[in-house]
Write a protein that holds these residues in place. Structure first.
Motif, PDB file in Angstrom:
ATOM      1  N   GLN A 170      -4.270 106.137  55.651  1.00 28.75           N
ATOM      2  CA  GLN A 170      -4.650 107.449  55.209  1.00 28.75           C
ATOM      3  C   GLN A 170      -6.129 107.060  54.531  1.00 28.75           C
ATOM      4  N   HIS A 171      -6.493 106.054  53.745  1.00 33.50           N
ATOM      5  CA  HIS A 171      -7.686 105.725  52.948  1.00 33.50           C
ATOM      6  C   HIS A 171      -8.758 105.548  54.205  1.00 33.50           C
ATOM      7  N   THR A 172      -8.238 104.741  55.208  1.00 30.39           N
ATOM      8  CA  THR A 172      -9.219 104.509  56.295  1.00 30.39           C
ATOM      9  C   THR A 172      -9.390 105.720  57.311  1.00 30.39           C
ATOM     10  N   MET A 173      -8.422 106.826  57.454  1.00 29.50           N
ATOM     11  CA  MET A 173      -8.627 107.528  58.151  1.00 29.50           C
ATOM     12  C   MET A 173      -9.865 108.479  57.620  1.00 29.50           C
ATOM     13  N   MET A 174      -9.642 108.834  56.175  1.00 29.00           N
ATOM     14  CA  MET A 174     -10.802 109.567  55.282  1.00 29.00           C
ATOM     15  C   MET A 174     -12.059 108.921  55.432  1.00 29.00           C
ATOM     16  N   ASN A 175     -11.982 107.634  55.314  1.00 27.16           N
ATOM     17  CA  ASN A 175     -13.387 107.196  55.369  1.00 27.16           C
ATOM     18  C   ASN A 175     -13.951 107.393  56.887  1.00 27.16           C
ATOM     19  N   PHE A 176     -13.039 107.044  57.851  1.00 25.38           N
ATOM     20  CA  PHE A 176     -13.397 107.280  59.124  1.00 25.38           C
ATOM     21  C   PHE A 176     -13.852 108.846  59.422  1.00 25.38           C
ATOM     22  N   GLN A 177     -13.447 109.893  58.925  1.00 34.08           N
ATOM     23  CA  GLN A 177     -14.098 111.124  58.952  1.00 34.08           C
ATOM     24  C   GLN A 177     -15.153 111.286  58.415  1.00 34.08           C
ATOM     25  N   LEU A 178     -15.252 110.731  57.316  1.00 39.63           N
ATOM     26  CA  LEU A 178     -16.544 110.938  56.556  1.00 39.63           C
ATOM     27  C   LEU A 178     -17.645 110.315  57.262  1.00 39.63           C
ATOM     28  N   PHE A 179     -17.543 109.286  57.923  1.00 40.36           N
ATOM     29  CA  PHE A 179     -18.416 108.574  58.845  1.00 40.36           C
ATOM     30  C   PHE A 179     -18.621 109.511  60.003  1.00 40.36           C
ATOM     31  N   LEU A 180     -17.882 110.012  60.730  1.00 38.16           N
ATOM     32  CA  LEU A 180     -17.851 111.075  61.747  1.00 38.16           C
ATOM     33  C   LEU A 180     -18.647 112.060  61.260  1.00 38.16           C
ATOM     34  N   PHE A 181     -18.631 112.771  60.073  1.00 33.32           N
ATOM     35  CA  PHE A 181     -19.156 113.818  59.631  1.00 33.32           C
ATOM     36  C   PHE A 181     -20.739 113.496  59.261  1.00 33.32           C
ATOM     37  N   LEU A 182     -21.054 112.286  58.787  1.00 36.11           N
ATOM     38  CA  LEU A 182     -22.449 112.081  58.559  1.00 36.11           C
ATOM     39  C   LEU A 182     -23.060 111.299  59.664  1.00 36.11           C
ATOM     40  N   LEU A 183     -22.491 111.273  61.044  1.00 35.25           N
ATOM     41  CA  LEU A 183     -23.033 110.353  61.997  1.00 35.25           C
ATOM     42  C   LEU A 183     -24.142 111.095  62.608  1.00 35.25           C
ATOM     43  N   PRO A 184     -24.163 112.496  62.777  1.00 31.42           N
ATOM     44  CA  PRO A 184     -25.155 113.373  63.350  1.00 31.42           C
ATOM     45  C   PRO A 184     -26.597 113.046  62.329  1.00 31.42           C
ATOM     46  N   VAL A 185     -26.191 112.853  61.091  1.00 33.31           N
ATOM     47  CA  VAL A 185     -27.370 112.941  60.208  1.00 33.31           C
ATOM     48  C   VAL A 185     -27.792 111.471  60.205  1.00 33.31           C
ATOM     49  N   LEU A 186     -27.114 110.479  60.606  1.00 31.14           N
ATOM     50  CA  LEU A 186     -27.643 109.247  60.552  1.00 31.14           C
ATOM     51  C   LEU A 186     -28.377 108.748  61.903  1.00 31.14           C
ATOM     52  N   LEU A 187     -27.811 109.474  63.071  1.00 27.12           N
ATOM     53  CA  LEU A 187     -28.609 109.230  64.158  1.00 27.12           C
ATOM     54  C   LEU A 187     -29.772 110.074  64.184  1.00 27.12           C
ATOM     55  N   ILE A 188     -29.841 111.157  63.499  1.00 24.11           N
ATOM     56  CA  ILE A 188     -31.307 111.878  63.264  1.00 24.11           C
ATOM     57  C   ILE A 188     -32.206 110.984  62.660  1.00 24.11           C
TER      58      ILE A 188
END
Length: 133
Positions: free
Chosen positions: A56-74
Motif C-alpha cells: 500500500q505504501h509503494t502504491m501511494m508513492n507510485f500514484q504520487l509519482f504518476l501525478f507529478l510526472l507531467p510536471v516533471l516532464l514539462i
C-alpha cells in the motif's frame, strides 16, 4: 586392521553403495510433513500483513509519482526543446527574411490539453489518492 591395509575398491563398490543409499531413503512421516506445512503457513501469514502494508505504501508513492510526472516532464523536456530551438536558429542562414517573433503554438496547445485533462479528472484523482468519496 583394514585401515592399515586398505583394499582397492573399484566402480562396482561405488555403484553398490549408491544403490544401497537410494533404496534406504524413504519419505518423511506424515505428521512431520503436517507440522512443517503448518509452520510454513504461519510464517507466511505473519509476513502477509507486513507485505500488505508495504504494498500500500509503494502504491501511494507510485500514484504520487504518476501525478507529478507531467510536471516533471514539462520541466525536463521544455528546457531541452528551448536549447534545441536556439541552436537550430544559430545554424540557419539568414536570407533577408524578417525574423519571426514568438514560438510554436503547438507547445501551448499541448500544455492546454494536458491541463484540461487534469482538471476534468480531478475528482477521480482525489478519490483514489486521498480516499474521499
Amino acid at each position: 586392521m583394514e585401515w592399515f591395509y586398505p583394499r582397492r575398491r573399484g566402480p562396482g563398490w561405488k555403484h553398490g553403495w549408491t544403490i544401497q543409499t537410494l533404496t534406504s531413503i524413504s519419505t518423511p512421516p506424515l505428521p512431520l510433513l503436517a507440522v512443517f506445512a503448518i509452520v510454513i503457513f504461519l510464517l507466511s501469514l505473519s509476513q502477509y500483513t507486513t507485505y500488505k502494508a508495504q504494498m500500500q505504501h509503494t502504491m501511494m508513492n507510485f500514484q504520487l509519482f504518476l501525478f507529478l510526472l507531467p510536471v516533471l516532464l514539462i520541466f525536463i523536456v521544455l528546457p531541452g526543446l528551448m536549447s534545441l530551438r536556439f541552436s537550430l536558429r544559430a545554424l540557419r542562414p539568414e536570407h533577408g527574411h524578417a525574423k519571426q517573433s514568438g514560438g510554436s503554438p503547438w507547445g501551448v496547445a499541448v500544455l492546454v490539453v494536458v491541463l484540461l485533462l487534469l482538471v476534468s479528472y480531478q475528482s477521480s484523482f482525489h478519490s483514489k489518492w486521498f480516499g474521499s468519496a
